[in-house]
Design an enzyme around this catalytic site. Structure first.
Site, PDB file in Angstrom:
ATOM      1  N   ASP A 141       0.810  -1.222   0.000  1.00 37.74           N
ATOM      2  CA  ASP A 141       0.000   0.000   0.000  1.00 37.74           C
ATOM      3  C   ASP A 141       0.844   1.273   0.000  1.00 37.74           C
ATOM      4  OD1 ASP A 141      -2.218  -1.692   0.137  1.00 37.74           O
ATOM      5  OD2 ASP A 141      -2.162  -1.695   2.332  1.00 37.74           O
ATOM      6  N   GLU A 142       1.982   1.225  -0.644  1.00 33.09           N
ATOM      7  CA  GLU A 142       2.875   2.383  -0.702  1.00 33.09           C
ATOM      8  C   GLU A 142       2.397   3.404  -1.732  1.00 33.09           C
ATOM      9  OE1 GLU A 142       3.875  -0.753  -1.151  1.00 33.09           O
ATOM     10  OE2 GLU A 142       5.359  -1.260   0.384  1.00 33.09           O
ATOM     11  N   GLY A 143       1.449   2.992  -2.571  1.00 29.86           N
ATOM     12  CA  GLY A 143       1.011   3.882  -3.656  1.00 29.86           C
ATOM     13  C   GLY A 143       1.592   3.429  -4.993  1.00 29.86           C
TER      14      GLY A 143
ATOM     15  N   LYS B  68      -0.582   4.168  -8.239  1.00 28.52           N
ATOM     16  CA  LYS B  68      -0.508   5.524  -8.773  1.00 28.52           C
ATOM     17  C   LYS B  68       0.771   5.714  -9.611  1.00 28.52           C
ATOM     18  CE  LYS B  68       0.313  10.262  -7.820  1.00 28.52           C
ATOM     19  NZ  LYS B  68       0.029  11.500  -7.156  1.00 28.52           N
TER      20      LYS B  68
ATOM     21  N   HIS C 224      -4.930  -1.772  -5.486  1.00 24.22           N
ATOM     22  CA  HIS C 224      -4.219  -0.595  -5.973  1.00 24.22           C
ATOM     23  C   HIS C 224      -5.242   0.436  -6.435  1.00 24.22           C
ATOM     24  CE1 HIS C 224      -1.208  -3.927  -7.217  1.00 24.22           C
ATOM     25  NE2 HIS C 224      -1.103  -3.647  -5.941  1.00 24.22           N
ATOM     26  N   THR C 225      -5.138   1.645  -5.925  1.00 23.51           N
ATOM     27  CA  THR C 225      -6.111   2.663  -6.311  1.00 23.51           C
ATOM     28  C   THR C 225      -5.447   3.735  -7.155  1.00 23.51           C
ATOM     29  OG1 THR C 225      -7.252   2.261  -4.246  1.00 23.51           O
ATOM     30  CG2 THR C 225      -7.861   4.267  -5.423  1.00 23.51           C
TER      31      THR C 225
ATOM     32  N   ARG D 280       2.243 -28.885  -7.216  1.00 21.54           N
ATOM     33  CA  ARG D 280       1.761 -29.455  -8.487  1.00 21.54           C
ATOM     34  C   ARG D 280       0.344 -30.023  -8.445  1.00 21.54           C
ATOM     35  NH1 ARG D 280       6.613 -32.962  -7.821  1.00 21.54           N
ATOM     36  NH2 ARG D 280       5.914 -32.348  -5.757  1.00 21.54           N
TER      37      ARG D 280
ATOM     38  N   THR E  26       2.765 -12.499   2.920  1.00 25.58           N
ATOM     39  CA  THR E  26       1.940 -13.198   1.956  1.00 25.58           C
ATOM     40  C   THR E  26       2.740 -14.421   1.479  1.00 25.58           C
ATOM     41  OG1 THR E  26       0.507 -12.899   0.045  1.00 25.58           O
ATOM     42  CG2 THR E  26       2.603 -11.703   0.003  1.00 25.58           C
TER      43      THR E  26
ATOM     44  N   LEU F  38       3.499  12.265   0.826  1.00 29.14           N
ATOM     45  CA  LEU F  38       4.231  13.259   1.607  1.00 29.14           C
ATOM     46  C   LEU F  38       3.273  14.324   2.147  1.00 29.14           C
ATOM     47  CD1 LEU F  38       7.160  13.795   2.369  1.00 29.14           C
ATOM     48  CD2 LEU F  38       7.366  15.252   0.376  1.00 29.14           C
TER      49      LEU F  38
ATOM     50  N   GLY G  77      -0.276  13.929  -3.417  1.00 27.49           N
ATOM     51  CA  GLY G  77      -1.734  13.814  -3.396  1.00 27.49           C
ATOM     52  C   GLY G  77      -2.116  12.565  -4.165  1.00 27.49           C
TER      53      GLY G  77
HETATM   54  P1  GDP Z   1      -0.680   0.182  -3.564  1.00 28.18           P
HETATM   55  O1  GDP Z   1      -1.231  -1.085  -3.027  1.00 28.18           O
HETATM   56  O2  GDP Z   1       0.772   0.327  -3.300  1.00 28.18           O
HETATM   57  O3  GDP Z   1      -1.007   0.414  -5.011  1.00 28.18           O
HETATM   58  O4  GDP Z   1      -1.367   1.362  -2.756  1.00 28.18           O
HETATM   59  P2  GDP Z   1      -2.929   1.513  -2.432  1.00 28.18           P
HETATM   60  O5  GDP Z   1      -3.611   2.017  -3.650  1.00 28.18           O
HETATM   61  O6  GDP Z   1      -3.466   0.297  -1.773  1.00 28.18           O
HETATM   62  O7  GDP Z   1      -2.900   2.604  -1.294  1.00 28.18           O
HETATM   63  C1  GDP Z   1      -2.437   3.894  -1.510  1.00 28.18           C
HETATM   64  C2  GDP Z   1      -3.592   4.880  -1.257  1.00 28.18           C
HETATM   65  O8  GDP Z   1      -3.065   6.183  -1.148  1.00 28.18           O
HETATM   66  C3  GDP Z   1      -4.594   4.929  -2.388  1.00 28.18           C
HETATM   67  O9  GDP Z   1      -5.859   5.224  -1.868  1.00 28.18           O
HETATM   68  C4  GDP Z   1      -4.090   6.089  -3.255  1.00 28.18           C
HETATM   69  O10 GDP Z   1      -5.137   6.724  -3.960  1.00 28.18           O
HETATM   70  C5  GDP Z   1      -3.541   7.007  -2.193  1.00 28.18           C
HETATM   71  N1  GDP Z   1      -2.369   7.811  -2.606  1.00 28.18           N
HETATM   72  C6  GDP Z   1      -1.363   7.477  -3.466  1.00 28.18           C
HETATM   73  N2  GDP Z   1      -0.426   8.450  -3.491  1.00 28.18           N
HETATM   74  C7  GDP Z   1      -0.859   9.408  -2.633  1.00 28.18           C
HETATM   75  C8  GDP Z   1      -0.308  10.657  -2.192  1.00 28.18           C
HETATM   76  O11 GDP Z   1       0.771  11.071  -2.584  1.00 28.18           O
HETATM   77  N3  GDP Z   1      -1.033  11.360  -1.275  1.00 28.18           N
HETATM   78  C9  GDP Z   1      -2.224  10.925  -0.787  1.00 28.18           C
HETATM   79  N4  GDP Z   1      -2.839  11.681   0.119  1.00 28.18           N
HETATM   80  N5  GDP Z   1      -2.765   9.744  -1.175  1.00 28.18           N
HETATM   81  C10 GDP Z   1      -2.090   9.006  -2.066  1.00 28.18           C
HETATM   82  P1  IMO Z   2      -0.794  -4.263  -2.093  1.00 24.60           P
HETATM   83  O1  IMO Z   2      -0.385  -4.794  -3.447  1.00 24.60           O
HETATM   84  C1  IMO Z   2      -1.079  -4.631   2.255  1.00 24.60           C
HETATM   85  C2  IMO Z   2      -1.103  -8.694   3.906  1.00 24.60           C
HETATM   86  C3  IMO Z   2      -2.454  -9.009   4.506  1.00 24.60           C
HETATM   87  C4  IMO Z   2      -2.060  -9.991   5.593  1.00 24.60           C
HETATM   88  C5  IMO Z   2      -0.908 -10.763   4.935  1.00 24.60           C
HETATM   89  C6  IMO Z   2      -1.301 -12.111   4.365  1.00 24.60           C
HETATM   90  O2  IMO Z   2      -2.107  -3.593  -2.078  1.00 24.60           O
HETATM   91  O3  IMO Z   2       0.315  -3.455  -1.526  1.00 24.60           O
HETATM   92  P2  IMO Z   2      -2.889 -13.061   2.484  1.00 24.60           P
HETATM   93  O4  IMO Z   2      -4.229 -12.618   1.989  1.00 24.60           O
HETATM   94  O5  IMO Z   2      -1.808 -12.994   1.460  1.00 24.60           O
HETATM   95  O6  IMO Z   2      -2.944 -14.385   3.177  1.00 24.60           O
HETATM   96  O7  IMO Z   2      -2.485 -11.997   3.619  1.00 24.60           O
HETATM   97  O8  IMO Z   2      -0.431  -9.935   3.894  1.00 24.60           O
HETATM   98  N1  IMO Z   2      -1.169  -8.203   2.513  1.00 24.60           N
HETATM   99  C7  IMO Z   2      -1.147  -6.909   2.176  1.00 24.60           C
HETATM  100  N2  IMO Z   2      -1.118  -5.797   2.937  1.00 24.60           N
HETATM  101  N3  IMO Z   2      -1.062  -4.525   0.918  1.00 24.60           N
HETATM  102  C8  IMO Z   2      -1.073  -5.622   0.146  1.00 24.60           C
HETATM  103  O9  IMO Z   2      -0.944  -5.596  -1.205  1.00 24.60           O
HETATM  104  C9  IMO Z   2      -1.142  -6.889   0.775  1.00 24.60           C
HETATM  105  N4  IMO Z   2      -1.173  -8.164   0.320  1.00 24.60           N
HETATM  106  C10 IMO Z   2      -1.189  -8.948   1.391  1.00 24.60           C
HETATM  107  O10 IMO Z   2      -3.062  -7.864   5.047  1.00 24.60           O
HETATM  108  O11 IMO Z   2      -1.554  -9.314   6.697  1.00 24.60           O
HETATM  109 MG    MG Z   3      -2.772  -1.712  -1.771  1.00 29.44          MG
END
Ligand code: GDP
Ligand code: IMO
Ligand code: MG
Length: 420
Positions: free
Chosen positions: A13-15, A18, A41-42, A140, A236, A328, A411
């Site tokens: 969920d680092e972004g 985006k 991923h959003t 397998r 995971t 940031l 953002g």
């Molecule tokens: P991913 O799994 O790494 O693709 O990240 P996610 O989409 O799960 O989570 C990142 C969240 O932060 C999403 O809701 C994005 O829309 C949002 N986001 C991404 N970059 C930024 C940013 O620079 N600022 C803010 N406020 N939100 C962001």
């Molecule tokens: P993205 O791509 C955040 C975490 C789950 C749980 C652990 C194991 O959006 O960054 P699983 O369903 O694989 O058995 O879950 O891994 N997890 C994530 N947390 N972002 C993800 O992916 C994740 N994918 C798995 O929350 O703790």
């Molecule tokens: Mg994510």
């Protein structure tokens, strides 16, 4: 023309979504290479949010999309993502490797049953069957995409697997299986027929395109969720580090541009140790301001300061050429911002992330404190226009990690980005 591999440097969920969307604009092919629909991923364009979990995040740029064999596929989820874009007039240009494994309903049941049996040691799995699908794949027993689209083979494989897994669920976990084999077969046969047109050999297509077309490899999850090098067992079930791209796509090791995605603070969903975690008002501030709620799980993400011990380990494993620093803007308004620079582990000070979970559980973070900034930064387009303390924060990260920050996301919107 080096391909770029995009890797989450923390717990997901680092972004990444985006940044993949941003880079896809100047690329030809986006390849998703690992994980399943536990990823979320959003991408936000003109205030519209596009949540993705299986389709590569290059979809909005209308690029060629590949799903490699490292990905496990929930066909219903993939079909609904394809449909979502179809309804918006976007016909996805998709190729799915025939070797990809399919997530079956019994994988989800096994996930739910084992998590329940673990009590307070549960991983915090999304219970989407990802781990069990990889287990079958590695041992397998898997049903591959090429089996899904062939009703005869699907039937034979399903008959064998279903009976085995039913016995296991009922006798080991006391789990009542209330779906019949025939129902599953009918449902999955239909999925197969709908997805049939996307089948191909991604490994071969990538190989032919190397050096000729700009390729982005999109990694899901994050380094600390890597099934071997992350905070095992709170991870995971797949590899998430850069080197895994070669075997998950199927092309020879070579120089790639490795882009690490770093959130300006740390979050994690699910269980497991988190040295930099903040269980106080600042943690709540980051959670609320950052809207830190799982895209798929809808769980509140745990929040903490940026952790350089983690990032140094992530850099050692992935070999980052540059970084994208995201979210940031969320830190704006804090009087000071802390960075974890080392851990105190059993009387010793260390800058090395422990390879033992037992040791990690005992680590206490040591911080460096930096001054915060107050002016909003979301509309800024040029690095020099960022507040001085904001630049100091970025430059401190670069100095400590010895990796340049190339992209700064200020953002959620696609346009809210600074290229340094
Ligand atoms: P991913 O799994 O790494 O693709 O990240 P996610 O989409 O799960 O989570 C990142 C969240 O932060 C999403 O809701 C994005 O829309 C949002 N986001 C991404 N970059 C930024 C940013 O620079 N600022 C803010 N406020 N939100 C962001
Ligand atoms: P993205 O791509 C955040 C975490 C789950 C749980 C652990 C194991 O959006 O960054 P699983 O369903 O694989 O058995 O879950 O891994 N997890 C994530 N947390 N972002 C993800 O992916 C994740 N994918 C798995 O929350 O703790
Ligand atoms: Mg994510």
């Amino acid at each position: 023309m080096l391909p770029t591999v995009i890797i989450g440097a923390q717990w997901g969920d680092e972004g990444k979504g985006k940044i993949v969307d941003l880079l896809a604009k100047n690329s030809d092919i986006v390849v998703r290479f690992n994980g399943g629909n536990n990823a979320g991923h959003t991408v936000v364009v003109k205030s519209e949010r596009f949540p993705l979990s299986l389709l590569p995040s290059g979809v909005l740029q209308k690029k060629k999309l590949f799903i490699s064999q490292g990905v496990v596929i929930a066909p219903d989820v993939l079909l609904s993502e394809i449909d979502f874009f179809k309804k918006r007039g976007v016909e996805v240009d998709l190729l799915i490797d025939r070797r990809s494994n399919i997530i079956m309903p019994y994988h989800r049941w096994l996930d739910a049953a084992t998590e329940a049996s673990k009590g307070d040691k549960k991983v915090g799995s999304l219970k989407l069957g990802i781990g069990y699908c990889y287990e079958d794949r590695n041992n397998r027993h898997g049903i591959r995409f090429e089996d899904l689209i062939n009703p005869k083979i699907l039937k034979v494989k399903l008959e064998i697997e279903f009976e085995l897994v039913k016995k296991r669920l009922e006798s080991v976990y006391n789990f009542k299986v209330d779906l019949k084999l025939g129902q599953i077969y009918k449902e999955y046969k239909t999925y197969g027929l709908k997805l049939k047109k996307y089948i191909g050999d991604v490994s071969w297509e990538v190989y032919k395109s190397l050096g000729l077309r700009k390729i982005i490899f999109e990694g899901a999850h994050g380094t600390f969720l890597d099934g071997n090098f992350g905070t095992y067992p709170y991870t995971t079930a797949v590899n998430t580090i850069s080197g895994s791209v070669f075997s998950y796509v199927g092309f020879p090791p070579q120089k790639l541009n490795v882009l690490g995605i770093v959130k300006a603070y740390t979050t994690r969903v699910g269980s497991g140790p988190f040295p930099a975690e903040l269980n106080d008002d600042t943690g709540t501030f980051l959670q609320e301001r950052g809207k830190e709620i799982g895209t798929v799980s809808k769980r509140k993400r745990r929040c903490g300061w940026l952790d350089m011990v983690m990032l140094k380990y992530a850099n050692r494993l992935n070999g980052f050429d540059c970084l994208a620093l995201t979210k940031l803007d969320v830190l704006t308004g804090l009087p000071f911002i802390k960075i974890v620079t080392s851990y105190q582990c059993g009387g010793k000070l260390t800058e090395d992330f422990p390879s033992s979970l037992t040791e990690l559980e005992k680590c206490k973070p040591i911080f460096k404190s930096l001054p915060g900034w107050h002016d909003t930064i979301s509309g800024i387009k040029r690095y020099q226009n960022l507040p001085k303390n904001c630049r100091l924060y970025i430059e401190t990260i670069e100095k400590l990690l010895k990796v340049p920050v190339k992209y700064i996301s200020v953002g959620a919107e696609r346009s809210e980005i600074i290229i340094k």
